[in-house]
Design an enzyme around this catalytic site. Structure first.
Site, PDB file in Angstrom:
ATOM      1  N   CYS A 136      -3.465   5.196   2.744  1.00 32.36           N
ATOM      2  CA  CYS A 136      -3.633   3.710   2.880  1.00 32.36           C
ATOM      3  C   CYS A 136      -2.290   2.974   2.682  1.00 32.36           C
ATOM      4  O   CYS A 136      -2.282   1.773   2.409  1.00 32.36           O
ATOM      5  CB  CYS A 136      -4.778   2.761   2.154  1.00 32.36           C
ATOM      6  N   HIS A 175       0.334  -1.152  -0.075  1.00 33.87           N
ATOM      7  CA  HIS A 175      -0.943  -0.690   0.479  1.00 33.87           C
ATOM      8  C   HIS A 175      -1.656  -1.551   1.325  1.00 33.87           C
ATOM      9  O   HIS A 175      -1.150  -2.769   1.489  1.00 33.87           O
ATOM     10  CB  HIS A 175      -1.772  -0.578  -0.980  1.00 33.87           C
ATOM     11  N   LYS A 234     -10.107   2.467 -11.136  1.00 27.03           N
ATOM     12  CA  LYS A 234      -8.797   2.937 -11.542  1.00 27.03           C
ATOM     13  C   LYS A 234      -8.395   3.025 -13.078  1.00 27.03           C
ATOM     14  O   LYS A 234      -7.584   3.575 -13.540  1.00 27.03           O
ATOM     15  CB  LYS A 234      -7.629   2.708 -10.674  1.00 27.03           C
TER      16      LYS A 234
END
Length: 423
Positions: A380, A137, A240
């Site tokens: 991303c 990422h 998350k």
């Protein structure tokens, strides 16, 4: 035995309709929905004990501080970290991105001589190496790429297998005696592949390098024990793991946190400050928590951590594995290609896919029209998309509230995409 259908009822947002269809939410890799218990915890904090922590002598400040530190301990238990006072290994951050930038900045400060002899182990100079991977990422890649630019170190990376797994088998070649930092994702947010980190950690420690784990996609899905995994640092976000936005956590081995110089400066992280000489900073974790902490969000994240432990991460893994098996059937839909492993092994239910002849944004809008929320874009993580010859993809990603029936609905809807666009 966990009743996941009953558990689903704890998420109030899932009771609504989108474009006349019941909401089917498959974008948990971006952000997970929140159970009512977590929502209530944040609200109750503001209603009952809202105050700054580690600052006041009044009763509300004391209660707030206790709630804040109890939440830190709950998060530590979730990931197998120390929670005892004076041995804490969990630092509160604004998210995984903030945690990873904290490390990169602190290593940069050590490279400037800050932190004294204890911090020299983190210092970099020209000729040193920082190792990442093509699966990272941007929140991993960019902070350490910038650190390499600032210090003159060389950035290196692990390549990927054809199906997007990090080539852990090349650890002895990629990591050398010049390597000082290894920063690797535990699970790709594009391919869903679980990295075999054991040989990478082993090799990093053989050469004296610091190993940093991006645990954003693993904390919500796997049972973890950072001590057993022997990682030096790990970063992840609360939103998350069914917690609030705006807060995350950085795990660090206690002895490393004690040696690491601070990265941000201000209130709450300093013991003594003078006009004419350097300040004396607090012991960790306070040293790394400058400013006013997101106290309500941390308290609610602690509730989320307890909630996950009550469910049992082994149960979460088993539940999501069945959903993943269904989602992987996307690879069998004409014109669809799953990016990543197509076997339901050593992976989670994060399934990105390319649709021949249809732009990912159009794919996402078609799904949305059916009430199905999926992610579109490069997520991303541009280098891993280039690995597959793409600039973007669509992505379905699971949470505890998803069902096999919903996954079947995703696959059924996928079969209508190309005919709708007359491809």
């Amino acid at each position: 035995m966990v009743d996941f259908l009953e558990l689903r009822e704890q998420f109030p947002i899932l009771g609504q309709e989108i474009h006349g269809h019941p909401l089917v939410y498959f974008d948990s890799a971006a952000t997970a929905q929140k159970p009512q218990r977590v929502i209530d915890a944040e609200s109750k904090f503001y209603e009952t004990i809202n105050a700054g922590v580690h600052r006041g002598a009044h009763e509300l400040a004391a209660r707030s501080t206790v709630a804040f530190e109890e939440a830190r301990a709950k998060v530590a238990k979730l990931v197998g970290a120390n929670a005892e006072e004076g041995q804490e290994e969990i630092v509160v951050t604004a998210g995984a991105t903030a945690g990873l930038n904290l490390l990169a900045t602190a290593f940069g400060n050590a490279s400037l001589g800050r932190g004294g002899d204890a911090a020299k182990r983190f210092a970099l100079k020209p000729g040193d190496e920082i190792v990442v991977s093509k699966a990272e990422h941007h929140s991993v890649l960019l902070p350490f790429q910038e650190l390499a630019y600032r210090t003159g170190a060389t950035l290196k990376w692990f390549d990927l297998t054809d199906d997007g797994r990090i080539r852990s088998d090349t650890a002895d070649e990629v990591i050398t005696n010049r390597t000082k930092i290894v920063a690797i994702t535990h699970i790709s947010n594009v391919t869903g592949a679980i990295t075999d980190i054991a040989p990478i950690v082993k090799r990093a420690h053989e050469v004296g390098a610091i190993f940093i784990l991006d645990a954003c996609q693993s904390v919500p899905h796997l049972k973890l024990d950072f001590h057993k995994m022997d990682v030096d640092f790990a970063a992840w976000s609360a939103h998350k793991m069914y917690g609030p936005t705006g807060v995350g956590f950085l795990y660090g081995k206690r002895e490393l946190l004690e040696a690491l110089p601070p990265a941000s400066f201000g209130g709450s992280m300093v013991e003594l400050a003078w006009m004419d000489k350097p300040a004396q900073y607090m012991e960790p974790p306070a040293r790394f928590e400058a400013g006013t902490q997101p106290v309500a969000q941390v308290v609610a994240a602690g509730v989320a951590a307890d909630w996950m432990r009550e469910i049992g991460m082994e149960n979460v893994e088993a539940h999501e594995k069945a959903i993943t098996a269904e989602l992987l059937k996307l690879n069998d839909v004409p014109g669809f290609r799953v990016l990543g492993p197509v076997e339901n092994k050593d992976r989670i239910g994060t399934v990105s896919f390319d649709v021949e002849g249809v732009h990912p944004h159009d794919v996402g809008q078609f799904f949305d029209a059916q009430g199905i929320a999926v992610r579109v874009g490069h997520h991303c993580a541009q280098p891993v998309h280039r690995h597959f010859g793409l600039f973007a993809s669509s992505r379905a990603s699971t949470g505890v509230y998803n069902t096999v029936e919903e996954a079947k609905q995703v696959v059924e809807t996928a079969g209508k995409v190309r005919p709708f666009f007359e491809v």
